[in-house]
Design a protein around this motif. Structure first.
Motif, PDB file in Angstrom:
ATOM      1  N   HIS A 155      -7.121  -9.594  -6.983  1.00 54.54           N
ATOM      2  CA  HIS A 155      -7.633  -8.232  -7.125  1.00 54.54           C
ATOM      3  C   HIS A 155      -6.482  -7.268  -7.408  1.00 54.54           C
ATOM      4  O   HIS A 155      -5.460  -7.296  -6.717  1.00 54.54           O
ATOM      5  CB  HIS A 155      -8.402  -7.826  -5.874  1.00 54.54           C
ATOM      6  CG  HIS A 155      -9.501  -8.784  -5.544  1.00 54.54           C
ATOM      7  ND1 HIS A 155     -10.623  -8.928  -6.333  1.00 54.54           N
ATOM      8  CD2 HIS A 155      -9.632  -9.692  -4.538  1.00 54.54           C
ATOM      9  CE1 HIS A 155     -11.412  -9.854  -5.811  1.00 54.54           C
ATOM     10  NE2 HIS A 155     -10.828 -10.333  -4.727  1.00 54.54           N
ATOM     11  N   THR A 156      -6.650  -6.447  -8.426  1.00 60.76           N
ATOM     12  CA  THR A 156      -5.573  -5.529  -8.821  1.00 60.76           C
ATOM     13  C   THR A 156      -5.527  -4.266  -7.969  1.00 60.76           C
ATOM     14  O   THR A 156      -4.469  -3.654  -7.841  1.00 60.76           O
ATOM     15  CB  THR A 156      -5.704  -5.128 -10.308  1.00 60.76           C
ATOM     16  OG1 THR A 156      -6.996  -4.568 -10.520  1.00 60.76           O
ATOM     17  CG2 THR A 156      -5.518  -6.332 -11.208  1.00 60.76           C
ATOM     18  N   LEU A 157      -6.659  -3.875  -7.388  1.00 59.19           N
ATOM     19  CA  LEU A 157      -6.687  -2.700  -6.524  1.00 59.19           C
ATOM     20  C   LEU A 157      -5.871  -2.992  -5.264  1.00 59.19           C
ATOM     21  O   LEU A 157      -6.019  -4.054  -4.655  1.00 59.19           O
ATOM     22  CB  LEU A 157      -8.139  -2.363  -6.168  1.00 59.19           C
ATOM     23  CG  LEU A 157      -8.393  -1.078  -5.406  1.00 59.19           C
ATOM     24  CD1 LEU A 157      -7.926   0.128  -6.209  1.00 59.19           C
ATOM     25  CD2 LEU A 157      -9.877  -0.955  -5.098  1.00 59.19           C
ATOM     26  N   ARG A 158      -5.005  -2.060  -4.896  1.00 63.82           N
ATOM     27  CA  ARG A 158      -4.184  -2.178  -3.682  1.00 63.82           C
ATOM     28  C   ARG A 158      -4.320  -0.881  -2.894  1.00 63.82           C
ATOM     29  O   ARG A 158      -4.736   0.122  -3.433  1.00 63.82           O
ATOM     30  CB  ARG A 158      -2.727  -2.410  -4.056  1.00 63.82           C
ATOM     31  CG  ARG A 158      -2.499  -3.679  -4.847  1.00 63.82           C
ATOM     32  CD  ARG A 158      -1.170  -3.655  -5.591  1.00 63.82           C
ATOM     33  NE  ARG A 158      -0.032  -3.771  -4.715  1.00 63.82           N
ATOM     34  CZ  ARG A 158       0.708  -4.855  -4.566  1.00 63.82           C
ATOM     35  NH1 ARG A 158       0.438  -5.921  -5.284  1.00 63.82           N
ATOM     36  NH2 ARG A 158       1.716  -4.885  -3.746  1.00 63.82           N
ATOM     37  N   LYS A 159      -3.937  -0.923  -1.627  1.00 66.86           N
ATOM     38  CA  LYS A 159      -4.036   0.282  -0.796  1.00 66.86           C
ATOM     39  C   LYS A 159      -2.898   0.322   0.191  1.00 66.86           C
ATOM     40  O   LYS A 159      -2.632  -0.656   0.891  1.00 66.86           O
ATOM     41  CB  LYS A 159      -5.369   0.260  -0.037  1.00 66.86           C
ATOM     42  CG  LYS A 159      -5.469   1.249   1.108  1.00 66.86           C
ATOM     43  CD  LYS A 159      -6.115   2.535   0.680  1.00 66.86           C
ATOM     44  CE  LYS A 159      -6.422   3.451   1.851  1.00 66.86           C
ATOM     45  NZ  LYS A 159      -5.512   4.557   1.991  1.00 66.86           N
ATOM     46  N   THR A 160      -2.207   1.465   0.224  1.00 68.90           N
ATOM     47  CA  THR A 160      -1.219   1.711   1.268  1.00 68.90           C
ATOM     48  C   THR A 160      -1.957   2.366   2.423  1.00 68.90           C
ATOM     49  O   THR A 160      -2.593   3.413   2.257  1.00 68.90           O
ATOM     50  CB  THR A 160      -0.077   2.611   0.759  1.00 68.90           C
ATOM     51  OG1 THR A 160       0.574   1.944  -0.325  1.00 68.90           O
ATOM     52  CG2 THR A 160       0.933   2.883   1.865  1.00 68.90           C
ATOM     53  N   VAL A 161      -1.883   1.743   3.585  1.00 71.12           N
ATOM     54  CA  VAL A 161      -2.607   2.207   4.767  1.00 71.12           C
ATOM     55  C   VAL A 161      -1.835   3.362   5.401  1.00 71.12           C
ATOM     56  O   VAL A 161      -0.632   3.255   5.655  1.00 71.12           O
ATOM     57  CB  VAL A 161      -2.787   1.060   5.782  1.00 71.12           C
ATOM     58  CG1 VAL A 161      -3.524   1.546   7.019  1.00 71.12           C
ATOM     59  CG2 VAL A 161      -3.516  -0.114   5.139  1.00 71.12           C
ATOM     60  N   THR A 162      -2.545   4.447   5.664  1.00 68.47           N
ATOM     61  CA  THR A 162      -1.911   5.630   6.239  1.00 68.47           C
ATOM     62  C   THR A 162      -2.269   5.792   7.713  1.00 68.47           C
ATOM     63  O   THR A 162      -3.230   5.177   8.210  1.00 68.47           O
ATOM     64  CB  THR A 162      -2.351   6.901   5.488  1.00 68.47           C
ATOM     65  OG1 THR A 162      -3.749   7.115   5.732  1.00 68.47           O
ATOM     66  CG2 THR A 162      -2.077   6.793   3.987  1.00 68.47           C
ATOM     67  N   GLU A 163      -1.532   6.646   8.379  1.00 72.93           N
ATOM     68  CA  GLU A 163      -1.841   6.998   9.758  1.00 72.93           C
ATOM     69  C   GLU A 163      -3.250   7.593   9.833  1.00 72.93           C
ATOM     70  O   GLU A 163      -4.023   7.275  10.737  1.00 72.93           O
ATOM     71  CB  GLU A 163      -0.819   8.010  10.273  1.00 72.93           C
ATOM     72  CG  GLU A 163      -1.094   8.531  11.660  1.00 72.93           C
ATOM     73  CD  GLU A 163      -0.123   9.626  12.072  1.00 72.93           C
ATOM     74  OE1 GLU A 163      -0.524  10.421  12.944  1.00 72.93           O
ATOM     75  OE2 GLU A 163       0.999   9.685  11.540  1.00 72.93           O
ATOM     76  N   SER A 164      -3.591   8.416   8.855  1.00 72.84           N
ATOM     77  CA  SER A 164      -4.927   9.032   8.835  1.00 72.84           C
ATOM     78  C   SER A 164      -6.029   7.988   8.714  1.00 72.84           C
ATOM     79  O   SER A 164      -7.072   8.106   9.363  1.00 72.84           O
ATOM     80  CB  SER A 164      -5.044  10.024   7.678  1.00 72.84           C
ATOM     81  OG  SER A 164      -4.186  11.112   7.884  1.00 72.84           O
ATOM     82  N   ASP A 165      -5.822   6.956   7.881  1.00 77.84           N
ATOM     83  CA  ASP A 165      -6.813   5.877   7.755  1.00 77.84           C
ATOM     84  C   ASP A 165      -7.095   5.263   9.123  1.00 77.84           C
ATOM     85  O   ASP A 165      -8.245   5.079   9.524  1.00 77.84           O
ATOM     86  CB  ASP A 165      -6.304   4.758   6.836  1.00 77.84           C
ATOM     87  CG  ASP A 165      -6.131   5.164   5.394  1.00 77.84           C
ATOM     88  OD1 ASP A 165      -6.864   6.052   4.908  1.00 77.84           O
ATOM     89  OD2 ASP A 165      -5.249   4.567   4.735  1.00 77.84           O
TER      90      ASP A 165
END
Length: 165
Positions: free
Chosen positions: A31-41
């Motif tokens: 999967h090409t979609l990636r996500k950097t997880v934040t404190e807010s998440d």
């Protein structure tokens, strides 16, 4: 005025999801979609699910833990892993999510980690009771930016078959 079923059929045809017949056992989706997880998440997910675990939401408590900082809620990681896969394989063609098994979190996720996902098609079978659908079993794997496996699960989804022309 169009019938609702005609509108829904047209909508499904415009979706990116695959139909039962398009899944091949052993195929791996990168999967090409990636996500950097934040404190807010992490905070928002923990608050929305009424999870008061201090390892997720209390920086002082987490600083005194073996991790030295807050851990991202593992159920957020699970949802993110499956969510990343949706656009490539199941959007618009899923009838139902049937369940998950063998879910593991072998490495923690922290604020700032970037998650990427792979999905392998484990099995494909037609429904025994409904001729317009079948069941696909997926193995989803999530990795952080260092290549550490952070989550894995096997999931069964009920998928639509292509309509006969």
């Amino acid at each position: 005025m169009q019938r609702l079923s005609t509108v829904n059929q047209r909508r499904r045809q415009d979706m990116a999801g695959l139909y039962l017949e398009e899944f091949v056992v052993g195929h791996v989706f990168q999967h090409t979609l990636r996500k950097t997880v934040t404190e807010s998440d992490n905070m928002l997910f923990s608050v929305m699910t009424l999870n008061p675990q201090p390892l997720h939401i209390d920086f002082d408590f987490a600083a005194r833990s073996e991790w030295g900082k807050p851990l991202v809620n593992s159920l957020f990681t699970l949802g993110l892993m499956i969510g990343i896969s949706v656009n490539d394989i199941t959007v618009g063609t899923t009838v139902a999510n049937l369940g998950m098994k063998e879910t593991v979190f072998p490495h923690p996720v922290f604020h700032g980690d970037t998650i990427r996902v792979e999905t392998t098609v484990v099995s494909v079978r037609e429904s025994k009771s409904k001729p317009d659908r079948g069941i696909v079993e997926f193995e989803h794997r999530a990795y952080n930016q260092h290549g550490d496996l952070v989550a894995k699960c096997t999931r069964q989804a009920m998928m639509l078959k292509k309509k006969a022309a």
